[in-house]
Scaffold this motif. Structure first.
Motif, short mmCIF file in Angstrom:
data_model
loop_
_atom_site.label_atom_id
_atom_site.label_comp_id
_atom_site.label_asym_id
_atom_site.label_seq_id
_atom_site.Cartn_x
_atom_site.Cartn_y
_atom_site.Cartn_z
N LYS A 143 -19.43 -1.07 -37.14
CA LYS A 143 -18.85 0.20 -36.76
C LYS A 143 -17.80 0.67 -37.75
O LYS A 143 -16.99 -0.12 -38.22
CB LYS A 143 -18.20 0.02 -35.42
N LEU A 144 -17.79 1.94 -38.02
CA LEU A 144 -16.82 2.46 -38.99
C LEU A 144 -15.52 2.85 -38.32
O LEU A 144 -15.49 3.30 -37.19
CB LEU A 144 -17.36 3.72 -39.66
N THR A 145 -14.46 2.71 -39.07
CA THR A 145 -13.21 3.35 -38.69
C THR A 145 -13.04 4.53 -39.65
O THR A 145 -13.84 4.68 -40.58
CB THR A 145 -12.01 2.40 -38.89
N ILE A 146 -12.01 5.31 -39.45
CA ILE A 146 -11.84 6.45 -40.33
C ILE A 146 -11.53 5.99 -41.75
O ILE A 146 -11.96 6.61 -42.72
CB ILE A 146 -10.77 7.40 -39.75
N LEU A 161 -14.74 5.33 -43.45
CA LEU A 161 -15.40 6.59 -43.77
C LEU A 161 -14.88 7.10 -45.12
O LEU A 161 -15.64 7.56 -45.97
CB LEU A 161 -15.09 7.60 -42.66
N LYS A 162 -13.57 6.97 -45.31
CA LYS A 162 -12.97 7.42 -46.58
C LYS A 162 -13.48 6.59 -47.74
O LYS A 162 -13.75 7.11 -48.82
CB LYS A 162 -11.45 7.34 -46.50
N ILE A 175 -16.37 4.99 -47.95
CA ILE A 175 -17.77 5.35 -48.23
C ILE A 175 -17.81 6.65 -49.03
O ILE A 175 -18.55 6.80 -49.99
CB ILE A 175 -18.57 5.53 -46.93
N LYS A 176 -16.95 7.57 -48.63
CA LYS A 176 -16.92 8.85 -49.34
C LYS A 176 -16.59 8.65 -50.81
O LYS A 176 -17.24 9.19 -51.69
CB LYS A 176 -15.90 9.79 -48.70
N ILE A 199 -21.76 11.82 -46.29
CA ILE A 199 -20.34 11.47 -46.16
C ILE A 199 -19.58 11.85 -47.45
O ILE A 199 -18.46 12.33 -47.41
CB ILE A 199 -20.16 9.98 -45.83
N ALA A 200 -20.25 11.66 -48.60
CA ALA A 200 -19.61 11.99 -49.87
C ALA A 200 -19.24 13.47 -49.93
O ALA A 200 -18.31 13.86 -50.62
CB ALA A 200 -20.55 11.66 -51.03
N PHE A 211 -16.19 14.06 -41.48
CA PHE A 211 -14.73 14.19 -41.46
C PHE A 211 -14.29 15.23 -40.44
O PHE A 211 -13.20 15.16 -39.90
CB PHE A 211 -14.18 14.48 -42.85
N TYR A 241 -23.62 3.19 -38.14
CA TYR A 241 -22.25 3.36 -38.60
C TYR A 241 -21.26 3.55 -37.44
O TYR A 241 -20.08 3.78 -37.66
CB TYR A 241 -22.15 4.58 -39.52
N GLY A 242 -21.80 3.57 -36.23
CA GLY A 242 -20.93 3.81 -35.09
C GLY A 242 -20.43 5.24 -34.99
O GLY A 242 -19.39 5.51 -34.40
N LEU A 297 -15.94 5.88 -34.06
CA LEU A 297 -14.83 5.75 -35.01
C LEU A 297 -13.60 5.10 -34.38
O LEU A 297 -12.46 5.37 -34.76
CB LEU A 297 -14.44 7.13 -35.58
#
Ligand SMILES: Cc1cc2nc3c(=O)[nH]c(=O)nc-3n(C[C@H](O)[C@H](O)[C@H](O)COP(=O)(O)O)c2cc1C
Lengths: 122, 594
Positions: free
Chosen positions: A3-6, A9-10, A12-13, B134-135, B140, B256-257, B264
Motif C-alpha cells: 500500500k502506498l502512502t503519500i 506516491l511522491k 514514484i512520481k 503518477i509522473a 495527487f 497500490y492501495g 493512502l
C-alpha cells in the motif's frame, strides 16, 4: 508493491518523471550527433554509443540526445554539436569515443568548452 | 546502464490499432537490426485524436509527427530518421488547404488550436502503466482531497470551478454532489456513465483508452465528497479496449492501495467495479442505467425521486459522465478558480468533441469553451473535403440539432448553442456538406430513436414510429400537404409527454431541420424533388446535356452497363437497365445527373 502512502506516491512520481522527460518538457541541454552516411562511416555510431553510456551514468535529466543529419562538413566527421540553453552552440569535429567522453564530462556537465576539438562556435 | 534517447509514441487508440500492432512489430525488428533497441523505446499510447491519419506516431523529444505509417515505411524511418537523423518527409502531414508540409505536431493547425485538459496525457503516457500517470501528477488530486480537504470543501471547490455535466444535460457537478452528500444514509454510490450511445460519438471511449486512471481518480474524489464506498463504471460491451485498460487500471490502483480499504493510509475506503452494458442507447439515461446495474431490464422511471435521493438500489447516488469525472482531479489539484479561468460566463473549462462527417480532419478535439464553431470546423477540422460547400453541423446526435452556416460564429457555450436550436450534447459533431439531404438526415436519426425507444411510454414508442413513417414517406416521394404540420404537432406532443430524455429530445433533429431547411421538406413534398440529390426515389436518373462534360466517367463506372457513351458525346442512361445504385451520381463531378 504494498500500500502506498503519500510519500511513496511522491517517490514514484520522481522516478517515473525521469523516464518521461523526453516526452514533455524539453531539456536545457541538447547534444546532437550528426549521423549522415558520412558521419556513420567515420564512426558516429561509436560516438553515439559512448554518449549514451555516459548519459546513463550521469543520471542527469535535462539532457536531450538527438541524432541529426549531415552538417555538410563531411571531411571533419564525426561531428557533434552541444547546445546549452542561453549559450552559443559549439560544434566539435573528428570525434571519437574518448573525445566524446571528455566533451560530455567537461562541457555538457560542467559547461567548459573543449576548444581543442571545437570546430566553431555557433 | 544505458539510456533512452528517443521515444516513439505510437498510437494504440481504437482507430489506429487496426494496423498499429503490425507497424510496431516491424519497428521492433528494425530497431534490433540497426542496433538501436537500447536507445529507442516504443511506447503505445491512447488515442492521439487525429484518427483520420492513422496510424500516427510522434517521435520525442523532437516532436516529429508521422501519419499513415505502413509496415513497409518502417525500415526507412529507422534507418533514415532514428539512425541518421533525417526525418522521412514523405510521411509528414500535409495541410489540405495550403498543401504545406508540416513536420512537427505542435505546428499542425489541428493540434495548435486545441487546449488539452481532459486529454492532457494523451500520447504522453502509456495508459497501462500507473507510474506514467503518477509522473504526470496522477492521484495527487485524490491525495489532496482525502488528506487535506473536508467533503464540504471538495464540493465548494467543484462549485467554484463551474464544471457542468459533459454527458449532455450540463447540470452543475458540484450541485449534484451537494444534493447527494446531504441525503441521509450510510450506503451511497458513485457511478460513471461510459455508455456513450450517440451515433458518431467516441469521446468517452478515447478518454478511457488514453487515460483510464483520470476517471478512477475523479470517482475517488466524488466518493469522498458524498462519503460513498462503492462505485460502478457502466461501460458498453462494444468498447473492449477501453474495458481492458480500465480493468488493468483498477487492478494497478488496488495493488497500490489507491482503491480498496484505507486509501493512502487516510482511513477512507472505496472500490470500483465495471459493469458491462449491452449497448442499448436508453441505458445511458440515468434511471435506466441504474436499473440495468441492478440486473433488471434497462427502462427509465419517472423522476423525482432523483438519484441523489433514491438511486441505485434506492440509495443516494451520483452519476457522472466519463469526461466530467476526468476533469475532477485537476480541479482539486489546481483549484476551482484555475478551472473557471477558461470559458464563457456560464460554460467553463474545455469540451471534447468527436469531429466526423464531411470534414477533412476527422478525429477527437478538445477546445476551450467559447471558441467558435467555425474555428472548429474550418481551422481544426481543415474544412470540407473535395471543395464542397458547408451546409450544417449536427451537435448532440439524435437528441440535438443542426447549426447552419449563418450561425457558425456562435461560441461553444451551453446557452448560446441552445438558442439556435441545437444542444451542446455529449460531444458528437457531425459536419455535413452541400450533398446532404436534411430530410434524409432527420429520417436517419428518427430511425435510430424509434429503434432504441424502450417502449415503456406511449408517446415515445408510438410517436417516434409515426414520425418515422411520415419522414420515410416524404423521402420516398409520397409526401403530402399537411405532413410538415403533422411532424411539428407530433414532435411537440412527444417532447412534452415522453417519460425520459430519449423521447423528450428525440424530435429535436426534425424540429431543427424544419427550422432551417423547411424549403427542402417542401421541395420533397410539393415538387417531388430532393435538392441535395440524395433520396433515390426522387431522382429521375437522367443526364442534363447542358451540364454533361462528356467525360465518360459515369459510363466507365456503371456496374449495370446501363449507360451508353461515345467520345465527345453526352452520356445516356438506359432506364430499363438502371439499378439506381447511385454510382454515376458519385462519379459525376459536374452534377449533370438528376
Ligand atoms: C437516452 C439518453 C441517453 C443518454 N446517454 C448518455 C451517455 O451515453 N453517456 C452519458 O454520460 N450520459 C448520457 N445521458 C445523460 C445521463 O442521463 C446523465 O444526465 C449523465 O450521465 C449525467 O452525468 P453528467 O452530469 O456528468 O453529465 C443520456 C441521457 C438520455 C436521456
Amino acid at each position: 508493491m504494498g500500500k502506498l502512502t503519500i510519500q511513496d506516491l511522491k517517490k514514484i512520481k520522481e522516478n517515473a518523471s525521469k523516464k518521461m522527460t523526453l516526452r514533455g518538457e524539453k531539456g536545457d541541454i541538447k547534444v546532437i550527433v550528426h549521423m549522415g552516411t558520412c558521419g556513420i562511416a567515420a564512426g558516429a555510431r561509436e560516438v553515439m554509443e559512448t554518449l549514451m553510456e555516459e548519459l546513463g551514468q550521469a543520471d542527469h535529466e535535462n539532457i536531450q540526445v538527438v541524432a541529426s543529419g549531415c552538417l555538410g562538413m563531411c571531411s571533419s566527421e564525426p561531428n557533434v554539436t552541444v547546445e546549452i540553453q542561453g549559450k552559443t552552440p559549439v560544434i566539435y569535429q573528428h570525434m571519437n569515443a574518448n573525445k566524446m567522453r571528455q566533451v560530455f564530462k567537461r562541457h555538457v556537465l560542467k559547461g567548459e568548452v573543449q576548444t581543442d576539438f571545437a570546430l566553431a562556435r555557433g | 546502464m544505458s539510456k533512452i534517447r528517443t521515444q516513439l509514441m505510437l498510437c494504440g487508440g481504437t482507430g489506429c490499432s487496426a494496423t498499429s500492432p503490425a507497424v510496431r512489430e516491424v519497428f521492433e525488428k528494425e530497431l534490433e537490426r540497426q542496433g538501436l533497441s537500447e536507445e529507442v523505446q516504443i511506447v503505445e499510447t491512447g488515442c492521439n485524436g487525429f484518427c483520420t491519419l492513422g496510424p500516427v506516431m510522434l517521435v520525442q523529444p523532437e516532436g516529429i509527427f508521422y501519419q499513415k505509417i505502413k509496415p513497409k515505411d518502417v525500415p526507412e524511418i529507422v534507418e533514415e530518421h532514428l539512425l541518421k537523423g533525417r526525418p522521412v518527409e514523405k510521411l509528414f502531414y500535409v495541410e489540405p488547404a495550403s498543401e504545406e508540409t508540416i513536420p512537427t505536431m505542435n505546428e499542425i493547425p489541428f493540434f495548435s488550436h486545441q487546449m488539452l485538459r481532459v486529454m492532457r496525457n494523451k500520447g504522453l503516457i502509456d495508459p497501462e502503466v500507473i507510474d506514467d500517470y503518477i509522473a504526470r501528477d496522477g492521484y495527487f488530486g485524490a491525495a489532496k482531497a482525502l488528506q487535506e480537504m473536508t467533503p464540504g470543501q471538495i464540493i465548494e471547490e467543484m462549485k467554484i470551478s463551474g464544471l457542468r455535466g459533459r454527458g449532455g444535460a450540463g447540470f452543475p457537478t458540484g450541485l449534484k454532489w451537494e444534493f447527494a452528500s446531504k441525503s441521509p444514509g450510510d450506503i451511497k454510490y458513485v457511478l460513471c456513465n461510459a455508455d456513450e450511445g450517440d451515433p458518431g460519438a467516441f469521446m468517452d471511449r478515447s478518454i478511457l483508452e488514453a487515460d483510464p486512471h483520470a476517471v478512477l481518480e475523479g470517482m475517488i474524489i466524488a466518493a469522498r465528497a458524498i462519503n460513498s464506498h462503492k462505485g460502478y463504471i457502466y461501460a458498453r460491451t462494444e468498447y473492449p479496449l477501453a474495458i481492458r485498460r480500465l480493468t488493468i487500471a483498477i487492478q494497478q490502483a488496488r495493488e497500490y492501495g489507491l482503491l480498496g480499504e484505507d486509501i493512502l493510509g487516510t482511513g477512507f475506503d472505496f472500490d470500483i467495479e465495471i459493469y458491462e452494458g449491452a449497448g442499448a442507447f436508453v441505458c445511458g439515461e440515468e434511471t435506466a442505467l441504474m436499473r440495468s446495474i441492478e440486473g433488471k431490464r434497462g427502462m427509465p422511471r419517472p423522476r423525482p425521486p432523483f438519484p441523489a435521493q433514491k438511486g441505485l438500489w434506492e440509495k443516494p447516488t451520483i452519476l457522472n459522465n466519463v469526461e466530467t469525472l476526468a476533469n475532477v482531479p485537476q480541479i482539486i489539484l489546481n483549484g476551482g478558480e484555475w478551472y473557471s479561468g477558461v470559458g464563457t460566463e456560464t460554460s467553463k473549462g474545455t469540451k471534447v468533441f468527436a469531429l466526423s462527417g464531411d470534414v477533412n480532419n476527422i478525429g477527437l478535439v478538445e477546445v476551450p469553451m467559447g471558441i467558435s464553431l467555425r474555428t472548429i470546423v474550418f481551422d481544426i477540422g481543415g474544412g470540407i473535403p473535395n471543395k464542397k460547400e458547408f451546409k450544417a453541423v449536427q451537435l448532440g446526435g439524435p437528441s440535438g440539432g443542426c447549426v447552419p452556416e449563418q450561425h457558425l460564429d456562435i461560441p461553444v457555450d451551453y446557452e448560446e448553442i441552445a438558442k439556435v436550436g441545437a444542444i451542446m450534447g455529449s460531444g458528437g459533431m457531425i459536419v455535413m456538406d452541400e450533398n446532404t439531404c436534411m430530410v434524409d438526415m432527420a429520417r436517419f436519426f428518427m430511425d435510430f430513436i424509434q429503434d432504441e425507444s424502450c417502449g415503456k411510454c406511449t408517446p415515445c414508442r408510438e410517436g417516434t414510429r409515426r414520425l418515422l413513417e411520415i419522414l420515410n414517406r416524404i423521402c420516398e416521394g409520397k409526401g403530402k400537404p399537411g405532413d410538415i404540420e403533422d411532424l411539428e404537432e407530433l414532435s411537440s406532443v412527444i417532447k412534452e409527454s415522453a417519460l425520459c430524455g430519449l423521447g423528450q429530445t428525440g424530435p429535436n433533429p426534425v424540429l431543427s431541420t424544419l427550422r432551417y431547411f423547411r424549403d427542402e421538406y417542401e421541395a420533397h413534398i410539393y415538387e417531388k424533388r430532393c435538392p441535395a440529390k440524395r433520396c433515390v426515389a426522387l431522382l429521375k436518373f437522367e443526364i442534363d446535356p447542358d451540364l454533361c462534360s462528356k467525360c465518360g466517367a459515369c459510363f466507365r463506372h456503371c456496374p449495370a452497363e446501363a449507360i451508353t457513351w461515345k467520345k465527345k458525346d453526352v452520356a445516356v442512361i438506359q432506364k430499363d437497365k438502371c439499378i439506381k445504385c447511385m454510382t454515376c451520381f458519385e462519379k459525376c463531378k459536374f452534377g449533370a445527373i438528376f
